[in-house]
Scaffold this motif. Structure first.
Motif, mmCIF file in Angstrom:
data_model
loop_
_atom_site.group_PDB
_atom_site.id
_atom_site.type_symbol
_atom_site.label_atom_id
_atom_site.label_comp_id
_atom_site.label_asym_id
_atom_site.label_seq_id
_atom_site.Cartn_x
_atom_site.Cartn_y
_atom_site.Cartn_z
ATOM 1 N N THR A 1 0.853 -1.172 0.000
ATOM 2 C CA THR A 1 0.000 0.000 0.000
ATOM 3 C C THR A 1 0.898 1.234 0.000
ATOM 4 O OG1 THR A 1 -1.874 1.102 1.072
ATOM 5 C CG2 THR A 1 -0.191 0.151 2.522
ATOM 6 N N ARG A 2 0.293 2.397 -0.024
ATOM 7 C CA ARG A 2 1.049 3.650 -0.001
ATOM 8 C C ARG A 2 0.714 4.419 1.257
ATOM 9 N NH1 ARG A 2 1.883 6.140 -6.002
ATOM 10 N NH2 ARG A 2 2.034 4.188 -7.160
ATOM 11 N N ILE A 3 1.592 5.280 1.648
ATOM 12 C CA ILE A 3 1.406 6.031 2.882
ATOM 13 C C ILE A 3 0.176 6.922 2.795
ATOM 14 C CG2 ILE A 3 2.783 8.049 2.261
ATOM 15 C CD1 ILE A 3 2.887 6.194 5.634
ATOM 16 N N SER A 4 -0.168 7.368 1.578
ATOM 17 C CA SER A 4 -1.311 8.274 1.415
ATOM 18 C C SER A 4 -2.584 7.546 1.013
ATOM 19 C CB SER A 4 -0.983 9.325 0.336
ATOM 20 O OG SER A 4 -0.689 8.689 -0.901
ATOM 21 N N ALA A 5 -2.520 6.213 0.847
ATOM 22 C CA ALA A 5 -3.665 5.469 0.337
ATOM 23 C C ALA A 5 -4.765 5.354 1.391
ATOM 24 C CB ALA A 5 -3.238 4.082 -0.109
ATOM 25 N N THR A 6 -6.009 5.421 0.919
ATOM 26 C CA THR A 6 -7.154 5.170 1.793
ATOM 27 C C THR A 6 -7.816 3.840 1.460
ATOM 28 O OG1 THR A 6 -8.608 6.387 0.294
ATOM 29 C CG2 THR A 6 -7.621 7.621 2.115
ATOM 30 N N PHE A 7 -7.398 3.219 0.350
ATOM 31 C CA PHE A 7 -7.994 1.957 -0.027
ATOM 32 C C PHE A 7 -7.204 0.783 0.548
ATOM 33 C CE2 PHE A 7 -5.480 3.691 -3.557
ATOM 34 C CZ PHE A 7 -4.488 2.732 -3.666
ATOM 35 N N GLU A 8 -7.792 -0.371 0.428
ATOM 36 C CA GLU A 8 -7.216 -1.589 0.991
ATOM 37 C C GLU A 8 -5.887 -1.933 0.330
ATOM 38 O OE1 GLU A 8 -8.580 -6.238 0.943
ATOM 39 O OE2 GLU A 8 -10.033 -4.735 1.541
ATOM 40 N N PRO A 9 -4.920 -2.451 1.093
ATOM 41 C CA PRO A 9 -3.654 -2.876 0.474
ATOM 42 C C PRO A 9 -3.913 -3.862 -0.660
ATOM 43 C CG PRO A 9 -3.455 -2.896 2.859
ATOM 44 C CD PRO A 9 -4.900 -2.630 2.560
ATOM 45 N N GLU A 10 -3.105 -3.765 -1.709
ATOM 46 C CA GLU A 10 -3.249 -4.654 -2.858
ATOM 47 C C GLU A 10 -2.330 -5.849 -2.691
ATOM 48 O OE1 GLU A 10 -5.162 -4.561 -5.500
ATOM 49 O OE2 GLU A 10 -6.127 -2.618 -5.244
ATOM 50 N N LEU A 11 -2.875 -7.045 -2.906
ATOM 51 C CA LEU A 11 -2.035 -8.233 -2.921
ATOM 52 C C LEU A 11 -1.252 -8.246 -4.226
ATOM 53 C CD1 LEU A 11 -1.890 -10.569 -0.791
ATOM 54 C CD2 LEU A 11 -2.964 -11.978 -2.532
ATOM 55 N N ILE A 12 0.046 -8.426 -4.160
ATOM 56 C CA ILE A 12 0.891 -8.398 -5.344
ATOM 57 C C ILE A 12 0.856 -9.761 -6.025
ATOM 58 C CG2 ILE A 12 3.222 -8.040 -6.219
ATOM 59 C CD1 ILE A 12 3.764 -6.296 -3.765
#
Length: 744
Positions: free
Chosen positions: A19-30
């Motif tokens: 995920t990103r520090i600024s993201a509000t969405f769910e972490p993405e599975l790679i």
């Protein structure tokens, strides 16, 4: 820090999220090698390089057992010497080789071959790797240093149950601001681990007791099913042993049969079957069926042992079952139907939580914990607008948002559970665009001093490049410069369109579509004209869909098809009344169509991309059904009679297999009712579909009745050029023509 990575390094499977520090969405599975999780198994070459990794290495272990290594996580801190192909080594050495390979694939797939350490130096990366709560300090340090030596930057460790806790905190399933006891059961592929966590609100969550079993997991169930299947085959073929290749097939399909049975039970079914397409020992396909009773009989010992670590953990914490407020079920084997039932029996007053994909919960939670370390837990809580994952919190069959029951466990994705699909495609596309822009700037850098200076002066935007190159003398406007200029303009518009699609802004998409119509591609190679047309189609699909259904395709949830042959297992509304759900997936093909044509343009310009796309051109000519065979091989007895009475209303459904689900993309015929007096039909329908290479298309033959229906059978569409009758199974055949073109 910009990027936050969570590694769930498992005994049998490994999952990595970002995920990103600024993201509000769910972490993405790679996704790695088109798989959301990777089996923690490697086969090494004589030089200790990876020959095969993941599921294939496990299934084909019989081909090279001396060079295949697994369950090395359990001995990462051990000094025991193992014999590797190139000499002595340790389990930690194998773990480094394994994680390094995953890191390299992530760099190629997400960061355009840029090393993570370089990305870290420029933008910052934080990595958190999980470990069992019961591990010693030496084991924890060995795990962290292993990830560091594999090339992951800024690594810290975290107890795996804490990751699961933060994931469900993110989803809004629980609070961390009150006194409570949370039990986490990680039912994995090879081990079972239980931890009890105490939260007070005044301090960080703390693990107060642990327990586990090292040989209880999904793989143990797979082996028992495989043994039964092998015994059946040996008896039928009068053989005494099977080839390694056949054993690999049986092992693979035994796992699928286990998963199918769980899905069937969630859908109120009682049995499942699985077919191996071809076996050397038989010279033909083979089907193995299993119901709940036979499954529980053959696995009785394993099912009984499921409760052992629960009692041990409660005893270690001096607690009773009634003291537990919340139970979280994670791990790939958390999909087993009996796992949740056992927990509900043992903890009747507790809230039972299981995410739609329990195998991913720890990985995503570790990525979130990485964010907690950087900016605090208050910054990771999801909102209804930002959470990407729809979690069902009512008992199966109750689709309302409220329930009188206190059961609030997320359910296993069943064939009728909605699933969003657009977001992952968007991120894939962003990665490709970013990489390709870098590649084009590299092309410009060698095109001459004047062009180089233009880039420096203007910052490299498409408009400024256009103005500079337009003013060049005609003699300087080589074919290469025209192509480069055109491609940059296309990619510039693509970036804007990508953002508009992500925001579901139809007005902006319409404006960008008009801008595309004025983009001049005259004088450039034909492949660039095709890329422009593909980008225009990507915009037009969203516009047309909105006009027809009054919503953006990314707002629509799709449903997977069932592979159960149980009576009434198919909801007819999904294939008749809710075609808007199937139509919404067209935009995914448009994304890959654009990437396909951009890749072709890159190749024509002397560049290359490492993203491979397949173009399927398929014509469905006709189908036929042998009613006697269908009656014999399906679980629905009235088949033979009904076929000759004008029923069934047979639907031929094309589906794409993604992330363990069969998602329908085409239905023939589309009209609601198309009864035929004979079990055959002329279709004569053609379509084109773009997808990432190694994805697979399937044909399903389904009988639709008034409210529901039955699956006759299904099979994969050939992944090479093909023309003729295709045996779908259960007496069903489809005559089709398949042409495949790819960017490799």
């Amino acid at each position: 820090m910009k990027y936050l990575i969570g590694i769930d390094f498992g005994t049998t499977t490994t999952a990595i999220s970002c995920t990103r520090i600024s993201a509000t969405f769910e972490p993405e599975l790679i996704e790695i090698d088109n798989q959301r999780t990777t089996e923690s198994v490697v086969r090494l070459t004589d030089g200790n390089e990876i020959e095969i990794i993941g599921l294939r290495a496990w299934e084909e272990i019989g081909d090279a057992p001396e060079r295949t290594f697994y369950e090395f996580k359990l001995k990462v801190a051990s000094k025991d010497i193992l014999q590797l192909p190139e000499g002595p080594g340790t389990a930690r050495d194998i773990g480094i080789i394994f994680l390094r390979n995953l890191r390299e694939k992530i760099e190629r797939g997400l960061f355009g071959n840029s090393p993570l350490k370089e990305i870290d130096a420029k933008e910052g990366i934080k990595t958190v790797i999980g470990h069992p709560s019961g591990w010693s300090e030496a084991q924890r340090k060995a795990t962290i240093s292993m990830a560091e030596e594999a090339g992951f930057p800024n690594v810290e460790g975290c107890e795996e149950p804490i990751g699961a806790l933060y994931y469900h905190y993110y989803l809004g399933d629980l609070s961390l601001d009150k006194v409570q006891k949370v039990l986490v059961y990680d039912f994995g592929g090879g081990t079972s681990d239980v931890a009890i966590i105490s939260t007070t609100g005044a301090e960080e969550p703390r693990v107060i007791a642990t327990s586990g079993i090292a040989d209880l997991g999904g793989r143990n169930f797979d082996e028992i099913i495989a043994s039964a299947w092998e015994e059946k085959l040996l008896q039928e073929t009068y053989k005494t042993k099977m080839s390694n290749r056949d054993k690999a097939w049986v092992r693979r399909h035994s796992r699928r049969l286990k998963e199918k049975l769980s899905i069937a039970v969630e859908g109120k079914g009682n049995s499942a079957s699985e077919t191996i397409p071809i076996l050397q020992c038989k010279g033909d396909r083979d089907t193995f069926s299993m119901d709940v009773t036979s499954f529980e009989t053959m696995n009785a010992d394993l099912i009984t042992r499921f409760s052992e670590p629960l009692w041990d953990a409660l005893s270690g914490a001096s607690l009773d079952a009634s003291d537990i407020d919340i139970v979280i079920l994670t791990g790939g084997s958390g999909r087993f139907y009996f796992a949740r039932e056992k927990l509900k029996e043992m903890f009747p007053n507790a809230q039972i939580l299981r995410s739609a994909n329990p195998q991913e919960a720890v990985s995503k939670g570790l990525a979130l914990y990485s964010k907690v370390l950087v900016c605090g837990k208050e910054q990771i809580r999801a909102t209804s607008e930002s959470s990407d994952q729809a979690v069902i919190k009512t008992p199966y069959g109750n689709k309302s948002n409220s329930s009188s029951s206190d059961e609030t466990y997320p359910m296993l994705p069943d064939p009728y559970t909605s699933k969003k699909t657009g977001k992952k495609i968007n991120i894939f596309k962003i990665c490709v665009i970013s990489f390709f822009i870098v590649a084009i700037f590299a092309l410009f850098s060698v095109s001459g001093n004047q062009t180089n200076n233009s880039l420096k002066d203007t910052g490299g935007t498409a408009e400024s490049i256009s103005s500079k190159t337009t003013n060049l003398p005609t003699s300087r406007k080589s074919q290469e410069q025209i192509n480069e200029k055109t491609l940059l303009e296309i990619m510039y518009v693509a970036e804007k369109l990508e953002k508009a699609q992500e925001d579901k802004n139809i007005s902006l998409i319409t404006a960008i579509q008009k801008e595309l119509s004025t983009l001049d591609v005259k004088g450039s190679i034909p492949e660039l004209w095709e890329a422009k047309q593909a980008l225009s189609a990507y915009a037009q699909t969203a516009i047309d869909y909105y006009k027809r259904y009054n919503k953006h395709p990314y707002d629509v949830q799709s449903f997977p098809l069932t592979t159960s042959k149980a009576a009434d297992a198919v909801y007819q509304k999904h294939l008749i009344d809710e075609l808007y759900s199937i139509d919404s997936l067209r935009i995914n093909s448009d994304v890959y169509c654009f990437l396909f044509n951009v890749s072709k343009a890159a190749s024509a310009m002397g560049a290359s991309l490492e993203y491979y796309i397949d173009k399927y051109s398929i014509k469905i000519n006709k189908y036929r059904i042998n009613s006697e065979v269908a009656k014999k091989e399906t679980n629905y007895s009235p088949w033979g009679e009904r076929l000759t009475e004008g029923d069934p209303d047979v639907k031929l459904v094309i589906a794409i297999y993604e992330n363990g689900d069969f998602l329908p993309i085409k239905v023939f015929p589309r009209d609601q009712r198309s009864y035929t007096d004979t079990p055959q039909r002329t279709v004569n329908e053609s379509f084109t579909w773009y997808t990432k290479s190694n994805s697979r298309l399937f044909i399903f033959m389904i009988d639709i009745d008034t409210d529901s229906g039955e699956l006759l059978d299904y099979t994969g569409i050939p992944n090479s050029n093909y023309s003729g009758w295709l045996n779908v199974g259960s007496g069903c055949e489809v005559h089709l023509d398949v042409t495949i073109e790819n960017t490799k």
